[in-house]
Design an enzyme around this catalytic site. Structure first.
Site, mmCIF file in Angstrom:
data_model
loop_
_atom_site.group_PDB
_atom_site.id
_atom_site.type_symbol
_atom_site.label_atom_id
_atom_site.label_comp_id
_atom_site.label_asym_id
_atom_site.label_seq_id
_atom_site.Cartn_x
_atom_site.Cartn_y
_atom_site.Cartn_z
ATOM 1 N N ASN A 191 7.008 2.021 3.198
ATOM 2 C CA ASN A 191 6.842 3.353 2.453
ATOM 3 C C ASN A 191 5.538 4.254 2.914
ATOM 4 O O ASN A 191 5.473 5.524 3.000
ATOM 5 C CB ASN A 191 7.062 3.385 1.112
ATOM 6 C CG ASN A 191 8.376 3.265 0.652
ATOM 7 O OD1 ASN A 191 9.115 4.122 0.706
ATOM 8 N ND2 ASN A 191 8.893 2.021 0.292
ATOM 9 N N LEU A 250 2.565 -4.698 -6.876
ATOM 10 C CA LEU A 250 2.998 -5.454 -8.028
ATOM 11 C C LEU A 250 2.354 -5.623 -9.217
ATOM 12 O O LEU A 250 2.714 -6.095 -10.114
ATOM 13 C CB LEU A 250 3.606 -6.764 -7.334
ATOM 14 C CG LEU A 250 4.634 -6.535 -6.098
ATOM 15 C CD1 LEU A 250 4.972 -8.016 -5.720
ATOM 16 C CD2 LEU A 250 5.894 -5.635 -6.507
ATOM 17 N N LYS A 251 1.166 -5.183 -9.182
ATOM 18 C CA LYS A 251 0.249 -5.520 -10.387
ATOM 19 C C LYS A 251 0.147 -4.547 -11.394
ATOM 20 O O LYS A 251 0.466 -3.216 -11.032
ATOM 21 C CB LYS A 251 -1.182 -5.639 -9.849
ATOM 22 C CG LYS A 251 -1.357 -7.154 -9.010
ATOM 23 C CD LYS A 251 -1.290 -8.287 -9.960
ATOM 24 C CE LYS A 251 -1.445 -9.599 -9.124
ATOM 25 N NZ LYS A 251 -1.301 -10.811 -9.807
ATOM 26 N N ILE A 296 -1.665 -1.562 -13.615
ATOM 27 C CA ILE A 296 -2.726 -0.780 -13.322
ATOM 28 C C ILE A 296 -3.613 -0.869 -14.527
ATOM 29 O O ILE A 296 -2.934 -0.621 -15.585
ATOM 30 C CB ILE A 296 -2.201 0.835 -12.932
ATOM 31 C CG1 ILE A 296 -1.306 0.926 -11.643
ATOM 32 C CG2 ILE A 296 -3.337 1.731 -13.128
ATOM 33 C CD1 ILE A 296 -2.287 0.299 -10.563
ATOM 34 N N HIS A 343 10.486 3.401 -7.141
ATOM 35 C CA HIS A 343 11.205 1.948 -7.596
ATOM 36 C C HIS A 343 12.279 2.046 -6.760
ATOM 37 O O HIS A 343 13.186 3.200 -7.016
ATOM 38 C CB HIS A 343 11.106 2.095 -9.209
ATOM 39 C CG HIS A 343 11.962 0.959 -9.766
ATOM 40 N ND1 HIS A 343 11.275 -0.307 -9.929
ATOM 41 C CD2 HIS A 343 13.048 0.596 -9.999
ATOM 42 C CE1 HIS A 343 12.143 -1.052 -10.437
ATOM 43 N NE2 HIS A 343 13.299 -0.676 -10.629
ATOM 44 N N ASP A 403 7.376 0.599 -15.117
ATOM 45 C CA ASP A 403 8.541 1.453 -15.054
ATOM 46 C C ASP A 403 9.107 2.278 -15.846
ATOM 47 O O ASP A 403 10.365 2.559 -15.931
ATOM 48 C CB ASP A 403 9.865 0.548 -14.312
ATOM 49 C CG ASP A 403 9.494 -0.269 -13.203
ATOM 50 O OD1 ASP A 403 8.736 0.222 -12.310
ATOM 51 O OD2 ASP A 403 9.945 -1.316 -13.072
HETATM 52 C C1 GRF Z 1 9.921 -0.736 -1.952
HETATM 53 O O1 GRF Z 1 11.336 -1.023 -2.212
HETATM 54 C C2 GRF Z 1 9.667 -0.075 -3.277
HETATM 55 O O2 GRF Z 1 10.473 0.778 -3.752
HETATM 56 C C3 GRF Z 1 9.136 -0.942 -4.058
HETATM 57 O O3 GRF Z 1 8.500 -2.158 -3.234
HETATM 58 C C4 GRF Z 1 9.144 -2.002 -1.707
HETATM 59 C C5 GRF Z 1 8.131 -1.714 -0.954
HETATM 60 O O4 GRF Z 1 8.271 -1.817 0.259
HETATM 61 N N1 GRF Z 1 8.119 -0.700 -5.041
HETATM 62 P P1 GRF Z 1 7.449 -1.322 1.396
HETATM 63 O O5 GRF Z 1 6.227 -2.566 1.363
HETATM 64 O O6 GRF Z 1 7.010 0.106 1.344
HETATM 65 O O7 GRF Z 1 8.095 -1.641 2.658
#
Ligand code: GRF
Length: 202
Positions: A14, A86-87, A89, A105, A146
């Site tokens: 991303n 993943l942590k 904030i 998400h 989320d």
């Molecule tokens: C993505 O699926 C995003 O939606 C989720 O974690 C993943 C991250 O993928 N929160 P990347 O590291 O951007 O490839």
């Protein structure tokens, strides 16, 4: 230019989608890529674009969680983007950057979100639910996982998939379009924050 800090934990696809987006070239400036993992693969992408990388945590040379907010203020960050981070904030940062932290998400919230719902866990849950659509959601970040207001969503047909991995692949394609789209709208001041609903104007 909208000054961004992008938080990552994994491969950074991303992040790459943001950096490669032709529509964002003149609109955003990624000032920092930040991760709780010192050897996060996404750091490699950041370095290819000469963007500063910063680790978070207790180790020497890392930014402590209680210093994070001040650090972002010192960089004059306008918007924080969680792209696979993943942590949780820290609450003080959520307050300081109210409505200025967004997360992507890989499912259609408010379903399939919450603690532990990340990566393949999400896609397996969607697969097992027999849902025929999935998608991506971009939402504001609040003090739990989320649950912040949804800014934009895009869905994808999964009626014919045979594995959770297929869902992941289809959703990722959608993510790579949705996140740059939302960032363009932020940069152009086209996001209207209402009481119960976020509106995006043309
Ligand atoms: C993505 O699926 C995003 O939606 C989720 O974690 C993943 C991250 O993928 N929160 P990347 O590291 O951007 O490839």
């Amino acid at each position: 230019m909208l000054k961004l800090a992008v938080f990552v934990s994994g491969r950074g696809s991303n992040l790459k989608a943001i950096l490669n987006s032709p529509n964002l070239k003149e609109l955003i400036d990624v000032k920092a890529v930040i991760s709780n993992k010192i050897d996060c693969p996404a750091f490699k992408i950041a370095r290819e674009y000469s963007i500063g990388t910063y680790c978070l945590g207790k180790d020497d040379n890392c930014i402590a969680y209680n210093e994070l907010s001040n650090f972002l203020v010192s960089l004059e960050i306008d918007l924080v983007v969680l792209a696979g981070f993943l942590k949780m904030i820290p609450s003080d940062m959520v307050r300081t950057f109210k409505n200025r932290i967004i997360n992507i998400h890989p499912a259609l919230l408010p379903s399939f979100g919450g603690e532990g719902m990340y990566g393949m866990n999400v896609h397996k849950a969607v697969f097992n639910s027999s849902a025929q659509v999935s998608g991506a959601s971009v939402h504001f970040v609040d003090e739990s996982y989320d649950t912040g207001k949804i800014i934009a969503q895009k869905c994808v047909d999964i009626s014919d998939v045979e594995t959770p991995e297929e869902i992941a692949g289809r959703v990722l394609i959608v993510e790579h379009k949705l996140l740059p789209y939302v960032l363009e709208k932020f940069a152009r001041n086209k996001i209207i924050i209402g009481k119960n609903r976020i509106r995006i104007i043309n």
